[in-house]
Design an enzyme around this catalytic site. Structure first.
Site, PDB file in Angstrom:
ATOM      1  N   LYS A  37      65.926 -32.232 -76.828  1.00 36.90           N
ATOM      2  CA  LYS A  37      66.856 -33.379 -76.782  1.00 36.90           C
ATOM      3  C   LYS A  37      67.197 -33.793 -75.355  1.00 36.90           C
ATOM      4  O   LYS A  37      67.493 -34.950 -75.103  1.00 36.90           O
ATOM      5  CB  LYS A  37      68.132 -33.049 -77.549  1.00 36.90           C
ATOM      6  N   ARG A 132      83.602 -25.403 -80.440  1.00 37.67           N
ATOM      7  CA  ARG A 132      82.831 -26.516 -80.956  1.00 37.67           C
ATOM      8  C   ARG A 132      82.508 -26.139 -82.399  1.00 37.67           C
ATOM      9  O   ARG A 132      83.417 -25.832 -83.160  1.00 37.67           O
ATOM     10  CB  ARG A 132      81.594 -26.796 -80.085  1.00 37.67           C
TER      11      ARG A 132
HETATM   12  C1  LIG Z   1      71.666 -28.606 -76.980  1.00 38.77           C
HETATM   13  C2  LIG Z   1      71.807 -27.354 -77.698  1.00 38.77           C
HETATM   14  C3  LIG Z   1      71.119 -26.212 -77.273  1.00 38.77           C
HETATM   15  C4  LIG Z   1      70.242 -26.199 -76.036  1.00 38.77           C
HETATM   16  O1  LIG Z   1      70.975 -26.395 -74.864  1.00 38.77           O
HETATM   17  P1  LIG Z   1      70.293 -26.254 -73.442  1.00 38.77           P
HETATM   18  O2  LIG Z   1      71.429 -26.308 -72.486  1.00 38.77           O
HETATM   19  O3  LIG Z   1      69.376 -27.418 -73.268  1.00 38.77           O
HETATM   20  O4  LIG Z   1      69.564 -24.975 -73.391  1.00 38.77           O
HETATM   21  C5  LIG Z   1      71.268 -25.068 -78.003  1.00 38.77           C
HETATM   22  N1  LIG Z   1      72.052 -25.033 -79.100  1.00 38.77           N
HETATM   23  C6  LIG Z   1      72.727 -26.101 -79.542  1.00 38.77           C
HETATM   24  C7  LIG Z   1      73.592 -25.974 -80.743  1.00 38.77           C
HETATM   25  C8  LIG Z   1      72.636 -27.296 -78.855  1.00 38.77           C
HETATM   26  O5  LIG Z   1      73.322 -28.365 -79.304  1.00 38.77           O
END
Ligand SMILES: *Cc1c(COP(=O)(O)O)cnc(C)c1O
Length: 362
Positions: A37, A132
């Protein structure tokens, strides 16, 4: 003629970074979901992460996973944002596994999986204090696990997980990850079987892993930033991983004005383009350049890191970014290209902007 601004994605570097991170994790008994993402789900990037050793490819956006499913990618797809009611049908169709924190959502997934004649996998989220997503007590987590295992026919309880340092800025520690481990162990004991996944967070768990502090029971991490955007780890987390290349994503912008101007605005100061009261250091008359790139493309120009270390980003409005080039050894001219590394937010915004071209480098 080349079009600017352009975001260049170097696939070899992305693959190399993926291998380094997945190898370190493998040495610690951890498999990795490569999260796409942060770079807009660029398909070529997702494939490099899969080839580089990621066990799943994940995104918060089902649209990005659908694009991969449509290409028949073999790697399992993980939805990392807990699902919305309005997307359940697509979630079950275009992903294989998701993170969940609500019983009602599990029930909707189960019904939809039955309709699609599928088995679908769930990882239950446990909130360890970042506030969260996730159920808030161990008891709730255990109950939700028992419900998933025994009441739902088409959902397989794949494991448990947690998310840290996203909303509440809470660091992953031995203490909070031990709580996740113990909760997982209790669930396994009550189920009389092992869980496949105990997912101990994202990139921000890497610093603890490098220091040897991740409990043994944690066997999964979800990593995007730490692979695609490696300057954040030394900058924010004081963590250096050997061999990681910072140039997987490079942003290039074109100079549209060069001038010598004062550094302090002239006149009565109000607010800037975004309604903020900005601060301006008076450093006298300096040489500066404007590049055709702005916060509309970037989110926030302070998340740009010029590759020419003698350039300073002064700020940006929606469409103009102003650079102090006074101390640079380069003789920049109108039409020249300035290169930047991008921190996470700038990578996220530029990769999604229709006004920034993408160039894939093989
Ligand atoms: C975006 C996200 C990740 C990955 O985060 P990074 O900082 O890109 O490693 C992992 N878990 C959840 C729930 C996320 O929303």
């Amino acid at each position: 003629m080349e079009k600017y601004p352009v975001l260049e994605v170097d696939l070899k570097k992305l693959r190399k970074n993926t291998k380094i991170v997945t190898n370190i994790c493998a040495e610690n008994g951890i498999s990795v979901a490569g999260i796409i993402k942060g770079f807009g789900g660029i398909i070529e990037g997702a494939y490099e992460m899969a080839e580089g050793g990621c066990a799943q490819i994940g995104s918060s956006r089902i649209e990005q996973l659908k694009a991969l499913k449509d290409k028949n990618i073999k790697t399992p797809l993980l939805l990392v944002r807990i699902p919305m009611a309005c997307e359940i049908e697509e979630v079950v169709r275009y992903s294989d596994i998701c993170l969940v924190s609500e019983k009602e959502t599990l029930v909707m997934l189960d019904e939809e999986a039955r309709r699609q004649n599928k088995k679908y996998k769930a990882v239950l989220m446990y909130d360890l204090g970042d506030l969260r997503e996730g159920v808030f007590t161990r008891e709730e987590l255990v109950n939700l696990a028992m419900f998933t295992e025994y009441e739902l026919q088409n959902i397989e309880l794949e494991g448990v997980g947690s998310n840290l340092s996203c909303y509440g800025s809470v660091a992953p520690t031995i203490k909070n990850l031990t709580e996740l481990s113990e909760a997982a162990a209790q669930i396994e004991k009550q189920l009389g079987r092992k869980l496949n996944i105990v997912s101990g967070g994202g990139t921000t768990t890497l610093p603890l892993l490098m220091r040897g502090g991740v409990p043994e029971k944690i066997n999964h991490l979800r990593i995007g930033e730490g692979i695609a955007n490696t300057q954040d780890l030394p900058l924010y987390w004081d963590t250096y991983i050997e061999g990681l290349d910072a140039d997987t994503f490079v942003l290039k912008a074109q100079i549209i004005e060069i001038n010598e101007k004062p550094t302090h605005p002239i006149g009565e100061l109000m607010v800037n383009a975004f309604g903020e009261h900005a601060h301006y250091d008076d450093r006298g008359i300096r040489k500066r350049a404007i590049v055709a790139l702005g916060n509309q493309d970037l989110g926030d120009s302070s998340k740009l890191v010029p590759k020419d270390k003698l350039i300073k980003v002064l700020g940006a409005s929606s469409d103009h970014t102003i650079l102090d080039i006074h101390d640079s050894k380069e003789h920049y001219k109108l039409g020249d290209i300035v290169e930047f590394n991008v921190l996470y937010q700038a990578m996220l915004f530029t990769s999604l902007s229709d006004f920034v071209s993408k160039k894939i480098i093989n």
